[in-house]
Scaffold this motif. Structure first.
Motif, PDB file in Angstrom:
ATOM      1  N   LEU A   4      -8.532 -23.874 -24.060  1.00  0.00           N
ATOM      2  CA  LEU A   4      -7.094 -23.926 -24.320  1.00  0.00           C
ATOM      3  C   LEU A   4      -6.787 -23.890 -25.810  1.00  0.00           C
ATOM      4  CD1 LEU A   4      -5.941 -26.610 -21.737  1.00  0.00           C
ATOM      5  CD2 LEU A   4      -5.606 -24.145 -21.614  1.00  0.00           C
ATOM      6  N   LYS A   5      -7.795 -24.145 -26.628  1.00  0.00           N
ATOM      7  CA  LYS A   5      -7.625 -24.123 -28.090  1.00  0.00           C
ATOM      8  C   LYS A   5      -8.441 -23.018 -28.734  1.00  0.00           C
ATOM      9  CE  LYS A   5      -6.671 -29.004 -28.135  1.00  0.00           C
ATOM     10  NZ  LYS A   5      -7.068 -30.324 -28.546  1.00  0.00           N
ATOM     11  N   HIS A   6      -8.891 -22.062 -27.948  1.00  0.00           N
ATOM     12  CA  HIS A   6      -9.716 -20.963 -28.457  1.00  0.00           C
ATOM     13  C   HIS A   6      -8.908 -20.103 -29.424  1.00  0.00           C
ATOM     14  CE1 HIS A   6     -12.420 -17.474 -28.342  1.00  0.00           C
ATOM     15  NE2 HIS A   6     -13.333 -18.357 -27.934  1.00  0.00           N
ATOM     16  N   CYS A   7      -9.592 -19.421 -30.334  1.00  0.00           N
ATOM     17  CA  CYS A   7      -8.885 -18.628 -31.347  1.00  0.00           C
ATOM     18  C   CYS A   7      -8.278 -17.336 -30.783  1.00  0.00           C
ATOM     19  CB  CYS A   7      -9.814 -18.317 -32.514  1.00  0.00           C
ATOM     20  SG  CYS A   7     -11.272 -17.365 -32.076  1.00  0.00           S
ATOM     21  N   HIS A   8      -8.799 -16.819 -29.683  1.00  0.00           N
ATOM     22  CA  HIS A   8      -8.270 -15.580 -29.102  1.00  0.00           C
ATOM     23  C   HIS A   8      -7.249 -15.887 -28.007  1.00  0.00           C
ATOM     24  CE1 HIS A   8     -11.072 -13.091 -31.270  1.00  0.00           C
ATOM     25  NE2 HIS A   8     -12.072 -13.854 -30.852  1.00  0.00           N
ATOM     26  N   PRO A   9      -6.073 -15.281 -28.089  1.00  0.00           N
ATOM     27  CA  PRO A   9      -5.037 -15.533 -27.092  1.00  0.00           C
ATOM     28  C   PRO A   9      -5.464 -15.172 -25.670  1.00  0.00           C
ATOM     29  CG  PRO A   9      -4.110 -14.358 -28.957  1.00  0.00           C
ATOM     30  CD  PRO A   9      -5.593 -14.413 -29.170  1.00  0.00           C
ATOM     31  N   PHE A  10      -6.283 -14.133 -25.522  1.00  0.00           N
ATOM     32  CA  PHE A  10      -6.731 -13.723 -24.188  1.00  0.00           C
ATOM     33  C   PHE A  10      -7.476 -14.855 -23.488  1.00  0.00           C
ATOM     34  CE2 PHE A  10      -9.950 -11.883 -21.380  1.00  0.00           C
ATOM     35  CZ  PHE A  10      -9.134 -11.160 -20.526  1.00  0.00           C
ATOM     36  N   GLU A  34       2.030 -28.505 -19.867  1.00  0.00           N
ATOM     37  CA  GLU A  34       3.315 -28.652 -20.556  1.00  0.00           C
ATOM     38  C   GLU A  34       3.117 -28.736 -22.072  1.00  0.00           C
ATOM     39  OE1 GLU A  34       7.347 -31.354 -20.201  1.00  0.00           O
ATOM     40  OE2 GLU A  34       5.508 -32.019 -19.217  1.00  0.00           O
ATOM     41  N   LYS A  35       2.143 -29.503 -22.523  1.00  0.00           N
ATOM     42  CA  LYS A  35       1.860 -29.592 -23.960  1.00  0.00           C
ATOM     43  C   LYS A  35       1.371 -28.249 -24.496  1.00  0.00           C
ATOM     44  CE  LYS A  35       0.761 -34.480 -23.896  1.00  0.00           C
ATOM     45  NZ  LYS A  35      -0.296 -35.481 -23.994  1.00  0.00           N
ATOM     46  N   PHE A  36       0.557 -27.544 -23.706  1.00  0.00           N
ATOM     47  CA  PHE A  36       0.066 -26.225 -24.092  1.00  0.00           C
ATOM     48  C   PHE A  36       1.235 -25.260 -24.251  1.00  0.00           C
ATOM     49  CE2 PHE A  36      -1.450 -21.992 -22.809  1.00  0.00           C
ATOM     50  CZ  PHE A  36      -2.471 -21.796 -23.723  1.00  0.00           C
ATOM     51  N   LEU A  37       2.169 -25.300 -23.331  1.00  0.00           N
ATOM     52  CA  LEU A  37       3.333 -24.423 -23.372  1.00  0.00           C
ATOM     53  C   LEU A  37       4.152 -24.641 -24.631  1.00  0.00           C
ATOM     54  CD1 LEU A  37       5.246 -22.409 -21.942  1.00  0.00           C
ATOM     55  CD2 LEU A  37       6.275 -24.362 -20.803  1.00  0.00           C
ATOM     56  N   VAL A  38       4.365 -25.876 -25.001  1.00  0.00           N
ATOM     57  CA  VAL A  38       5.166 -26.204 -26.186  1.00  0.00           C
ATOM     58  C   VAL A  38       4.457 -25.783 -27.468  1.00  0.00           C
ATOM     59  CG1 VAL A  38       6.128 -28.126 -27.502  1.00  0.00           C
ATOM     60  CG2 VAL A  38       6.385 -28.058 -25.033  1.00  0.00           C
ATOM     61  N   SER A  39       3.137 -25.891 -27.496  1.00  0.00           N
ATOM     62  CA  SER A  39       2.396 -25.648 -28.735  1.00  0.00           C
ATOM     63  C   SER A  39       2.061 -24.183 -28.987  1.00  0.00           C
ATOM     64  CB  SER A  39       1.100 -26.463 -28.734  1.00  0.00           C
ATOM     65  OG  SER A  39       0.210 -25.966 -27.757  1.00  0.00           O
ATOM     66  N   GLN A  40       2.222 -23.312 -28.009  1.00  0.00           N
ATOM     67  CA  GLN A  40       1.797 -21.925 -28.147  1.00  0.00           C
ATOM     68  C   GLN A  40       2.817 -21.045 -28.861  1.00  0.00           C
ATOM     69  OE1 GLN A  40      -1.222 -20.363 -27.499  1.00  0.00           O
ATOM     70  NE2 GLN A  40      -1.674 -22.541 -27.463  1.00  0.00           N
ATOM     71  N   PRO A  43       3.313 -15.030 -26.858  1.00  0.00           N
ATOM     72  CA  PRO A  43       4.200 -14.907 -25.699  1.00  0.00           C
ATOM     73  C   PRO A  43       3.477 -14.844 -24.358  1.00  0.00           C
ATOM     74  CG  PRO A  43       4.729 -13.243 -27.356  1.00  0.00           C
ATOM     75  CD  PRO A  43       3.495 -13.951 -27.814  1.00  0.00           C
ATOM     76  N   SER A  44       2.325 -14.183 -24.303  1.00  0.00           N
ATOM     77  CA  SER A  44       1.611 -14.092 -23.032  1.00  0.00           C
ATOM     78  C   SER A  44       1.038 -15.447 -22.625  1.00  0.00           C
ATOM     79  CB  SER A  44       0.514 -13.029 -23.087  1.00  0.00           C
ATOM     80  OG  SER A  44      -0.395 -13.308 -24.120  1.00  0.00           O
ATOM     81  N   CYS A  45       0.609 -16.252 -23.585  1.00  0.00           N
ATOM     82  CA  CYS A  45       0.138 -17.606 -23.276  1.00  0.00           C
ATOM     83  C   CYS A  45       1.286 -18.468 -22.775  1.00  0.00           C
ATOM     84  CB  CYS A  45      -0.495 -18.252 -24.503  1.00  0.00           C
ATOM     85  SG  CYS A  45      -2.058 -17.528 -24.992  1.00  0.00           S
ATOM     86  N   LYS A  46       2.439 -18.328 -23.400  1.00  0.00           N
ATOM     87  CA  LYS A  46       3.619 -19.086 -22.963  1.00  0.00           C
ATOM     88  C   LYS A  46       4.016 -18.679 -21.544  1.00  0.00           C
ATOM     89  CE  LYS A  46       6.192 -20.371 -27.039  1.00  0.00           C
ATOM     90  NZ  LYS A  46       6.742 -21.610 -26.619  1.00  0.00           N
ATOM     91  N   ARG A  47       3.984 -17.383 -21.268  1.00  0.00           N
ATOM     92  CA  ARG A  47       4.342 -16.894 -19.936  1.00  0.00           C
ATOM     93  C   ARG A  47       3.404 -17.454 -18.881  1.00  0.00           C
ATOM     94  NH1 ARG A  47       2.727 -11.370 -19.737  1.00  0.00           N
ATOM     95  NH2 ARG A  47       0.763 -12.337 -19.164  1.00  0.00           N
ATOM     96  N   ASN A  48       2.090 -17.402 -19.134  1.00  0.00           N
ATOM     97  CA  ASN A  48       1.124 -17.904 -18.172  1.00  0.00           C
ATOM     98  C   ASN A  48       1.253 -19.411 -17.978  1.00  0.00           C
ATOM     99  OD1 ASN A  48       0.245 -15.309 -18.010  1.00  0.00           O
ATOM    100  ND2 ASN A  48      -1.777 -15.678 -18.868  1.00  0.00           N
ATOM    101  N   ALA A  49       1.468 -20.129 -19.059  1.00  0.00           N
ATOM    102  CA  ALA A  49       1.616 -21.577 -18.958  1.00  0.00           C
ATOM    103  C   ALA A  49       2.877 -21.935 -18.180  1.00  0.00           C
ATOM    104  CB  ALA A  49       1.662 -22.200 -20.350  1.00  0.00           C
ATOM    105  N   PHE A  50       3.969 -21.236 -18.432  1.00  0.00           N
ATOM    106  CA  PHE A  50       5.199 -21.502 -17.694  1.00  0.00           C
ATOM    107  C   PHE A  50       5.024 -21.186 -16.216  1.00  0.00           C
ATOM    108  CE2 PHE A  50       9.343 -20.310 -15.994  1.00  0.00           C
ATOM    109  CZ  PHE A  50      10.036 -21.482 -16.242  1.00  0.00           C
ATOM    110  N   PHE A  51       4.368 -20.071 -15.922  1.00  0.00           N
ATOM    111  CA  PHE A  51       4.120 -19.695 -14.541  1.00  0.00           C
ATOM    112  C   PHE A  51       3.292 -20.754 -13.818  1.00  0.00           C
ATOM    113  CE2 PHE A  51       1.377 -17.637 -11.384  1.00  0.00           C
ATOM    114  CZ  PHE A  51       2.348 -17.177 -10.513  1.00  0.00           C
ATOM    115  N   MET A  52       2.242 -21.235 -14.449  1.00  0.00           N
ATOM    116  CA  MET A  52       1.395 -22.251 -13.823  1.00  0.00           C
ATOM    117  C   MET A  52       2.137 -23.575 -13.685  1.00  0.00           C
ATOM    118  SD  MET A  52      -1.157 -20.694 -12.851  1.00  0.00           S
ATOM    119  CE  MET A  52      -1.976 -22.104 -12.151  1.00  0.00           C
TER     120      MET A  52
END
Length: 62
Positions: A4-10, A34-40, A43-52
């Motif tokens: 969740l803290k990796h340097c590559h967004p993928f 929820e914390k991951f969503l706020v800190s990202q 956009p693709s990470c935010k989308r996936n976190a919101f979806f989950m």
């Protein structure tokens, strides 16, 4: 968890999908997402976190 803290967004985008599968291990998976969503910033990470978060814990989505 470390992905969740990796340097590559993928890697981060895919790691967020794996967290709820370990719900027995991570009882607080929805809070972690929820914390991951706020800190990202990605956009693709935010989308996936919101979806989950939406599919796993609708009470945390506002």
């Amino acid at each position: 968890m470390s992905n969740l803290k990796h340097c590559h967004p993928f890697v981060r985008c895919n790691a967020v999908f794996e967290l709820p599968r370990g719900e027995q291990i991570f009882k607080n998976a929805s809070e972690i997402i929820e914390k991951f969503l706020v800190s990202q910033q990605d956009p693709s990470c935010k989308r996936n976190a919101f979806f989950m978060l939406f599919s796993c814990a609708r009470d945390h989505v506002e």
